[in-house]
Design an enzyme around this catalytic site. Sequence first.
Site, PDB file in Angstrom:
ATOM      1  N   PHE A  45      17.255 -22.034 -20.173  1.00  0.00           N
ATOM      2  CA  PHE A  45      18.505 -22.786 -20.118  1.00  0.00           C
ATOM      3  C   PHE A  45      18.653 -23.591 -21.402  1.00  0.00           C
ATOM      4  O   PHE A  45      17.796 -24.438 -21.711  1.00  0.00           O
ATOM      5  CB  PHE A  45      18.469 -23.698 -18.890  1.00  0.00           C
ATOM      6  CG  PHE A  45      19.584 -24.700 -18.785  1.00  0.00           C
ATOM      7  CD1 PHE A  45      20.857 -24.306 -18.410  1.00  0.00           C
ATOM      8  CD2 PHE A  45      19.339 -26.040 -19.036  1.00  0.00           C
ATOM      9  CE1 PHE A  45      21.880 -25.239 -18.297  1.00  0.00           C
ATOM     10  CE2 PHE A  45      20.357 -26.987 -18.918  1.00  0.00           C
ATOM     11  CZ  PHE A  45      21.632 -26.581 -18.551  1.00  0.00           C
TER      12      PHE A  45
ATOM     13  N   ILE B 169      13.671 -26.727 -25.276  1.00  0.00           N
ATOM     14  CA  ILE B 169      14.058 -25.655 -24.359  1.00  0.00           C
ATOM     15  C   ILE B 169      12.832 -25.138 -23.614  1.00  0.00           C
ATOM     16  O   ILE B 169      11.959 -24.478 -24.194  1.00  0.00           O
ATOM     17  CB  ILE B 169      14.758 -24.508 -25.113  1.00  0.00           C
ATOM     18  CG1 ILE B 169      15.966 -25.057 -25.886  1.00  0.00           C
ATOM     19  CG2 ILE B 169      15.168 -23.411 -24.139  1.00  0.00           C
ATOM     20  CD1 ILE B 169      16.958 -25.825 -25.040  1.00  0.00           C
TER      21      ILE B 169
ATOM     22  N   ILE C 272      -5.937 -46.852  -9.894  1.00  0.00           N
ATOM     23  CA  ILE C 272      -7.009 -46.714  -8.904  1.00  0.00           C
ATOM     24  C   ILE C 272      -8.230 -46.033  -9.517  1.00  0.00           C
ATOM     25  O   ILE C 272      -9.376 -46.414  -9.250  1.00  0.00           O
ATOM     26  CB  ILE C 272      -6.496 -45.941  -7.668  1.00  0.00           C
ATOM     27  CG1 ILE C 272      -5.522 -46.824  -6.872  1.00  0.00           C
ATOM     28  CG2 ILE C 272      -7.656 -45.491  -6.779  1.00  0.00           C
ATOM     29  CD1 ILE C 272      -4.778 -46.084  -5.779  1.00  0.00           C
TER      30      ILE C 272
ATOM     31  N   GLU D  31      17.085 -33.250 -16.520  1.00  0.00           N
ATOM     32  CA  GLU D  31      18.095 -32.959 -15.483  1.00  0.00           C
ATOM     33  C   GLU D  31      18.839 -34.219 -15.031  1.00  0.00           C
ATOM     34  O   GLU D  31      19.131 -34.408 -13.861  1.00  0.00           O
ATOM     35  CB  GLU D  31      17.462 -32.263 -14.273  1.00  0.00           C
ATOM     36  CG  GLU D  31      16.540 -31.109 -14.583  1.00  0.00           C
ATOM     37  CD  GLU D  31      17.190 -30.015 -15.419  1.00  0.00           C
ATOM     38  OE1 GLU D  31      18.416 -30.062 -15.650  1.00  0.00           O
ATOM     39  OE2 GLU D  31      16.467 -29.117 -15.873  1.00  0.00           O
TER      40      GLU D  31
END
Length: 374
Positions: A117, A151, A328, A354
């Site tokens: 994409f 990409i 932790i 996104e």
Amino acid sequence: MTDLPPDTKTFRALIDAEIAPHADRFDRQEHLPPDVLARLGEWGWWGAILPTDVGGTGMNMVTLGALHEEVGRGCSSVRSLLTVHSMVAYALTRWGNTHQQQRWLPKLATGQAIGAFCLTEPEGGSDAAHLTTTATRRTGGYTLHGRKRWITGGRLATLFLVFARTERGVTAFLIERDTPGLTTRPLTGMLGTRASMLAEVDFHDCHLDADALLGPEGFALPTVLTGVLDIGRYSVACGCVGILQACTEASATYATTGGNRPHPLADHQLVRQMLTQMVTDTKAARLLCQEAGRLKDRNDPDTIMATWIAKYFASTAATRAATDAVQIHGAAGCSADHPVQRYYRDAKVMEIIEGSTQIQQIHIAEEAWKWTAR
């Protein structure tokens, strides 16, 4: 784990056997071996989003989310490749013409072709309204000029879904890797998802035939781009649930067994507080993702906002959980000896891709105003 689809046991078993044990090595090498990519095809995961009549697995969206959660638990780089590949496959099923679908969907279903994409640019990020990559009309097609960066899968993809500006607006194109004028350059040393085969993709005098067009010219911004980003956002949200689960499991194990101490870390109330937050956030994020998936399966337009909310909550919660997981583990959590340092790096990336956390806050707030106006 009773709130997950039954397929999850199979997904988890495959991830635990063949992906998770090697994820740190993939991360160090910044590469995924060909045999891993082939296995994804054997398991039907490249074609998970595609219907069975083109060779896909035909998963519904809730099951697809459960798959991407488990893959994200094991290796966010593998999940990232599945994400962008699924975005390309989805775009073809929704907006591809018959010739494009017949040519590409069977190959995408098996992994014979890998999709990438291409939206983000070096200067403007993923702001589609200000794309600088251009496609100029010529006899029989277009000439593409521009550069895409960050990409995912760019080093290995055979089919690129590229967004460029024409005189009519933002337009989507399907471009094969061997197209003259298309070149790629590997990007390394990233903070997270280092094995996702990132690349910069350049287009210089890249001549495209008219059949490279996906949907009408100038059509992509409100349709193709919105649709594929929603699929990508959903996958990332579910992958973040996987990071949350991985942080919880690693932290609970280390708090009860790690180190040579007179009393285990699990006896400390503040450690229990961190574990409590992880468990609660994991459950809540999973439910948000499942709701978004159910709305997708019903073709309910409310799924767009539900996915924004799921991605916002899951990504920020994953970052908190990974931060606490490193805490932790102490100094051990900062070393390559424990995967929590990888979860920490990968989780931060999830808050950026996104749709960044801040962009999500803008969209979700706008939805609140719509509710009050009803």
